[in-house]
Design a protein around this motif. Structure first.
Motif, PDB file in Angstrom:
ATOM      1  N   ALA A   6      -5.339 -14.380   3.688  1.00 37.47           N
ATOM      2  CA  ALA A   6      -6.442 -15.178   2.807  1.00 37.47           C
ATOM      3  C   ALA A   6      -6.437 -14.263   1.667  1.00 37.47           C
ATOM      4  CB  ALA A   6      -7.879 -15.275   3.475  1.00 37.47           C
ATOM      5  N   LEU A   7      -5.851 -13.241   1.690  1.00 35.75           N
ATOM      6  CA  LEU A   7      -5.956 -12.367  -0.001  1.00 35.75           C
ATOM      7  C   LEU A   7      -5.119 -12.834  -0.998  1.00 35.75           C
ATOM      8  CD1 LEU A   7      -5.859  -8.571   1.644  1.00 35.75           C
ATOM      9  CD2 LEU A   7      -7.982 -10.128   1.067  1.00 35.75           C
ATOM     10  N   ASP A   8      -5.743 -12.979  -1.980  1.00 37.47           N
ATOM     11  CA  ASP A   8      -4.871 -13.414  -3.251  1.00 37.47           C
ATOM     12  C   ASP A   8      -4.686 -12.183  -4.273  1.00 37.47           C
ATOM     13  OD1 ASP A   8      -3.772 -14.539  -5.313  1.00 37.47           O
ATOM     14  OD2 ASP A   8      -5.453 -16.004  -5.786  1.00 37.47           O
ATOM     15  N   LEU A   9      -3.476 -11.485  -4.143  1.00 34.87           N
ATOM     16  CA  LEU A   9      -3.017 -10.366  -4.557  1.00 34.87           C
ATOM     17  C   LEU A   9      -3.113 -10.611  -6.230  1.00 34.87           C
ATOM     18  CD1 LEU A   9      -0.779  -8.415  -2.184  1.00 34.87           C
ATOM     19  CD2 LEU A   9      -3.136  -8.228  -2.624  1.00 34.87           C
ATOM     20  N   ARG A  10      -2.758 -11.993  -6.697  1.00 30.74           N
ATOM     21  CA  ARG A  10      -2.664 -12.279  -7.920  1.00 30.74           C
ATOM     22  C   ARG A  10      -3.751 -11.637  -8.711  1.00 30.74           C
ATOM     23  NH1 ARG A  10      -1.523 -18.406  -8.020  1.00 30.74           N
ATOM     24  NH2 ARG A  10      -3.324 -18.241  -6.521  1.00 30.74           N
ATOM     25  N   PRO A  17      -8.435  -0.134  -4.210  1.00 31.98           N
ATOM     26  CA  PRO A  17      -8.208  -0.903  -2.907  1.00 31.98           C
ATOM     27  C   PRO A  17      -8.350  -2.121  -3.171  1.00 31.98           C
ATOM     28  CG  PRO A  17     -10.277   0.402  -2.900  1.00 31.98           C
ATOM     29  CD  PRO A  17      -9.377   0.904  -4.166  1.00 31.98           C
ATOM     30  N   VAL A  18      -7.428  -2.976  -2.520  1.00 27.05           N
ATOM     31  CA  VAL A  18      -7.753  -4.464  -2.745  1.00 27.05           C
ATOM     32  C   VAL A  18      -8.694  -4.810  -1.625  1.00 27.05           C
ATOM     33  CG1 VAL A  18      -5.512  -4.671  -3.692  1.00 27.05           C
ATOM     34  CG2 VAL A  18      -5.679  -4.894  -1.347  1.00 27.05           C
ATOM     35  N   ALA A  19      -8.762  -4.136  -0.058  1.00 28.29           N
ATOM     36  CA  ALA A  19      -9.416  -4.805   0.818  1.00 28.29           C
ATOM     37  C   ALA A  19     -10.061  -3.601   1.564  1.00 28.29           C
ATOM     38  CB  ALA A  19      -8.846  -5.634   1.757  1.00 28.29           C
ATOM     39  N   PHE A  20     -11.164  -3.706   2.331  1.00 30.23           N
ATOM     40  CA  PHE A  20     -11.604  -2.663   3.197  1.00 30.23           C
ATOM     41  C   PHE A  20     -11.725  -3.455   4.477  1.00 30.23           C
ATOM     42  CE2 PHE A  20     -13.078  -0.603  -0.674  1.00 30.23           C
ATOM     43  CZ  PHE A  20     -12.865   0.697  -0.260  1.00 30.23           C
ATOM     44  N   GLY A  21     -11.861  -2.604   5.779  1.00 25.39           N
ATOM     45  CA  GLY A  21     -12.016  -3.219   6.962  1.00 25.39           C
ATOM     46  C   GLY A  21     -10.746  -3.695   7.726  1.00 25.39           C
ATOM     47  N   GLY A  22     -11.029  -4.232   8.825  1.00 26.21           N
ATOM     48  CA  GLY A  22      -9.687  -4.722   9.718  1.00 26.21           C
ATOM     49  C   GLY A  22      -9.447  -3.696  10.751  1.00 26.21           C
ATOM     50  N   VAL A  64     -13.206  -7.144  -4.370  1.00 25.64           N
ATOM     51  CA  VAL A  64     -12.451  -6.408  -3.214  1.00 25.64           C
ATOM     52  C   VAL A  64     -12.716  -7.072  -1.991  1.00 25.64           C
ATOM     53  CG1 VAL A  64     -12.176  -4.053  -1.942  1.00 25.64           C
ATOM     54  CG2 VAL A  64     -12.179  -4.440  -4.596  1.00 25.64           C
ATOM     55  N   ALA A  65     -11.824  -7.480  -1.268  1.00 26.78           N
ATOM     56  CA  ALA A  65     -12.098  -8.117  -0.100  1.00 26.78           C
ATOM     57  C   ALA A  65     -12.610  -7.387   1.141  1.00 26.78           C
ATOM     58  CB  ALA A  65     -10.722  -8.828   0.474  1.00 26.78           C
ATOM     59  N   LEU A  66     -13.470  -7.876   2.146  1.00 27.93           N
ATOM     60  CA  LEU A  66     -13.983  -7.129   3.133  1.00 27.93           C
ATOM     61  C   LEU A  66     -13.400  -8.082   4.482  1.00 27.93           C
ATOM     62  CD1 LEU A  66     -15.709  -4.879   3.776  1.00 27.93           C
ATOM     63  CD2 LEU A  66     -17.543  -6.431   4.301  1.00 27.93           C
ATOM     64  N   LEU A  67     -12.659  -7.322   5.020  1.00 30.83           N
ATOM     65  CA  LEU A  67     -11.851  -7.993   6.436  1.00 30.83           C
ATOM     66  C   LEU A  67     -12.658  -7.788   7.793  1.00 30.83           C
ATOM     67  CD1 LEU A  67      -8.157  -6.682   5.685  1.00 30.83           C
ATOM     68  CD2 LEU A  67      -9.089  -8.879   4.892  1.00 30.83           C
ATOM     69  N   PRO A  68     -12.806  -8.917   8.588  1.00 35.62           N
ATOM     70  CA  PRO A  68     -13.454  -8.509   9.560  1.00 35.62           C
ATOM     71  C   PRO A  68     -12.651  -7.715  10.640  1.00 35.62           C
ATOM     72  CG  PRO A  68     -11.911 -10.578  10.064  1.00 35.62           C
ATOM     73  CD  PRO A  68     -11.813  -9.857   8.508  1.00 35.62           C
ATOM     74  N   GLY A  69     -13.749  -7.150  11.615  1.00 35.37           N
ATOM     75  CA  GLY A  69     -13.023  -6.086  12.604  1.00 35.37           C
ATOM     76  C   GLY A  69     -13.328  -4.569  12.326  1.00 35.37           C
ATOM     77  N   GLY A  70     -13.726  -3.776  13.298  1.00 36.75           N
ATOM     78  CA  GLY A  70     -13.946  -2.450  12.799  1.00 36.75           C
ATOM     79  C   GLY A  70     -15.426  -2.066  12.956  1.00 36.75           C
ATOM     80  N   PRO A  71     -15.763  -1.096  13.434  1.00 39.89           N
ATOM     81  CA  PRO A  71     -17.234  -0.797  13.514  1.00 39.89           C
ATOM     82  C   PRO A  71     -18.020  -0.475  11.975  1.00 39.89           C
ATOM     83  CG  PRO A  71     -16.235   0.771  14.423  1.00 39.89           C
ATOM     84  CD  PRO A  71     -15.364  -0.043  14.146  1.00 39.89           C
ATOM     85  N   ASP A  72     -16.963   0.163  11.188  1.00 40.22           N
ATOM     86  CA  ASP A  72     -17.362   0.684   9.719  1.00 40.22           C
ATOM     87  C   ASP A  72     -16.101   0.375   8.776  1.00 40.22           C
ATOM     88  OD1 ASP A  72     -17.821   2.083   7.746  1.00 40.22           O
ATOM     89  OD2 ASP A  72     -17.563   4.060   8.371  1.00 40.22           O
ATOM     90  N   SER A 225       4.014  -8.842  -8.599  1.00 47.11           N
ATOM     91  CA  SER A 225       4.319 -10.055  -8.450  1.00 47.11           C
ATOM     92  C   SER A 225       5.792  -9.879  -8.031  1.00 47.11           C
ATOM     93  CB  SER A 225       4.009 -11.045  -9.699  1.00 47.11           C
ATOM     94  OG  SER A 225       4.696 -10.529 -10.759  1.00 47.11           O
ATOM     95  N   ARG A 226       6.611  -9.381  -8.934  1.00 48.80           N
ATOM     96  CA  ARG A 226       8.339  -9.188  -8.371  1.00 48.80           C
ATOM     97  C   ARG A 226       8.475  -8.615  -7.049  1.00 48.80           C
ATOM     98  NH1 ARG A 226      12.636  -6.107 -11.898  1.00 48.80           N
ATOM     99  NH2 ARG A 226      14.471  -6.550 -10.403  1.00 48.80           N
ATOM    100  N   TYR A 227       7.479  -7.236  -6.719  1.00 48.16           N
ATOM    101  CA  TYR A 227       7.496  -6.825  -5.531  1.00 48.16           C
ATOM    102  C   TYR A 227       7.531  -7.692  -4.366  1.00 48.16           C
ATOM    103  CZ  TYR A 227       6.597  -3.400  -1.968  1.00 48.16           C
ATOM    104  OH  TYR A 227       6.509  -2.925  -0.604  1.00 48.16           O
ATOM    105  N   LEU A 228       6.441  -8.446  -4.443  1.00 47.86           N
ATOM    106  CA  LEU A 228       6.082  -9.438  -3.462  1.00 47.86           C
ATOM    107  C   LEU A 228       7.321 -10.508  -3.276  1.00 47.86           C
ATOM    108  CD1 LEU A 228       2.336 -10.045  -4.069  1.00 47.86           C
ATOM    109  CD2 LEU A 228       3.319  -8.611  -2.396  1.00 47.86           C
ATOM    110  N   GLY A 229       7.880 -10.943  -4.198  1.00 44.32           N
ATOM    111  CA  GLY A 229       9.099 -11.588  -4.303  1.00 44.32           C
ATOM    112  C   GLY A 229      10.196 -10.830  -3.354  1.00 44.32           C
ATOM    113  N   GLU A 230      10.329  -9.676  -3.827  1.00 47.88           N
ATOM    114  CA  GLU A 230      11.564  -8.959  -2.898  1.00 47.88           C
ATOM    115  C   GLU A 230      11.191  -8.861  -1.544  1.00 47.88           C
ATOM    116  OE1 GLU A 230      14.259  -7.709  -4.193  1.00 47.88           O
ATOM    117  OE2 GLU A 230      13.991  -8.174  -6.226  1.00 47.88           O
ATOM    118  N   LEU A 231      10.062  -8.612  -1.224  1.00 50.07           N
ATOM    119  CA  LEU A 231       9.704  -8.675   0.219  1.00 50.07           C
ATOM    120  C   LEU A 231      10.069  -9.639   0.973  1.00 50.07           C
ATOM    121  CD1 LEU A 231       6.066  -7.053   0.450  1.00 50.07           C
ATOM    122  CD2 LEU A 231       8.315  -6.057   1.209  1.00 50.07           C
ATOM    123  N   SER A 232       9.791 -11.078   0.641  1.00 49.22           N
ATOM    124  CA  SER A 232      10.128 -12.230   1.158  1.00 49.22           C
ATOM    125  C   SER A 232      11.457 -13.092   0.973  1.00 49.22           C
ATOM    126  CB  SER A 232       8.920 -13.150   0.394  1.00 49.22           C
ATOM    127  OG  SER A 232       8.915 -13.570  -0.618  1.00 49.22           O
TER     128      SER A 232
END
Length: 251
Positions: A6-10, A17-22, A64-72, A225-232
């Protein structure tokens, strides 16, 4: 589906940081790398409280996103820098002085995936703040068992004097950390692992954090954006050749 889908890195910050948690299981960790993220666990409660104090407002504002999971949730941050420092597998710079030493005087040998646990432990040794937690190390060991996480080793006789480890996703190897017990041994480890990854079909080494040291290794900035393209894009790199080889061949 994973929490990272669900993260939109654009729209995500490139210098924080782009997210916390998980959570930090092996499956979650691999899913994160596939999306161009890597973890930075907090070393202690103070570091977690610092994260909340500095970035809590961004989380509440939705920047910045907050991901589910983890007590802190603030005990685990996820980063995806923009731009990303990257190196061609055959583009790691040794420099003329080190190349001559490898050819003429040093009797080092190199290998891959022969001492993953030892490399992991050496990379964690004495580092402050402590980011390579027991939980993260356990997830990385599991990814190594699955053939996804790799290590490069430099040997002086029977002694491990340098190393590097990282996680491979498709044609990209994301380098997490390195260590040395002799000058330049970490640089040799990166060059050797890069050569082996390139021979297996890899196309890119990801140095994660930009700075003078990785620039000296040959890293150049690449837009996220280019790096993410290289990954896939492109073929998945195959298994690495772990044969014990003379480091002199890199000189």
């Amino acid at each position: 589906m994973t929490a990272f889908d669900a993260l939109d890195l654009r729209l995500a910050p490139g210098d924080g940081p782009v997210a916390f948690g998980g959570t930090l299981g092996a499956e979650e960790l691999l899913a994160a790398y596939r999306r161009g993220l890597f973890p930075l666990p907090a070393a202690d409660l103070y570091a977690s409280a610092y994260n909340e104090a500095v970035y809590g407002g961004d989380v509440e504002a939705g920047r910045v996103a907050l991901l589910p999971g983890g007590p802190d949730p603030y005990a685990l941050a996820w980063w995806s820098p923009d731009p990303r420092p990257v190196i061609a597998p055959d583009g790691v710079r040794l420099g003329g002085r080190l190349a001559r030493r490898l050819r003429n005087r040093l009797g080092w040998r190199t290998s891959a995936d022969r001492a993953f646990g030892q490399v992991l432990a050496a990379c964690a040794e004495g580092r402050q703040p402590v980011w390579l937690t027991e939980e993260l190390a356990a997830a990385l060991v599991r990814l190594h068992e699955l053939g996804v996480a790799h290590s490069g080793e430099v040997w002086e006789g029977e002694e491990l004097v340098g190393g590097v480890f990282g996680v491979a996703v498709g044609p990209v190897l994301s380098l997490d950390s390195m260590f040395h017990r002799r000058p330049d041994a970490a640089r040799v480890a990166v060059a050797d692992l890069g050569a082996r990854f390139g021979a297996a079909g890899g196309r890119l080494l990801d140095a994660q954090w930009d700075g003078p040291h990785v620039r000296s290794l040959g890293a150049v900035p690449m837009a996220r954006s280019r790096y993410l393209g290289e990954l896939s894009g492109g073929a998945v790199a195959g298994a690495l050749d772990g044969t014990l080889l003379p480091a002199a061949r890199l000189g």
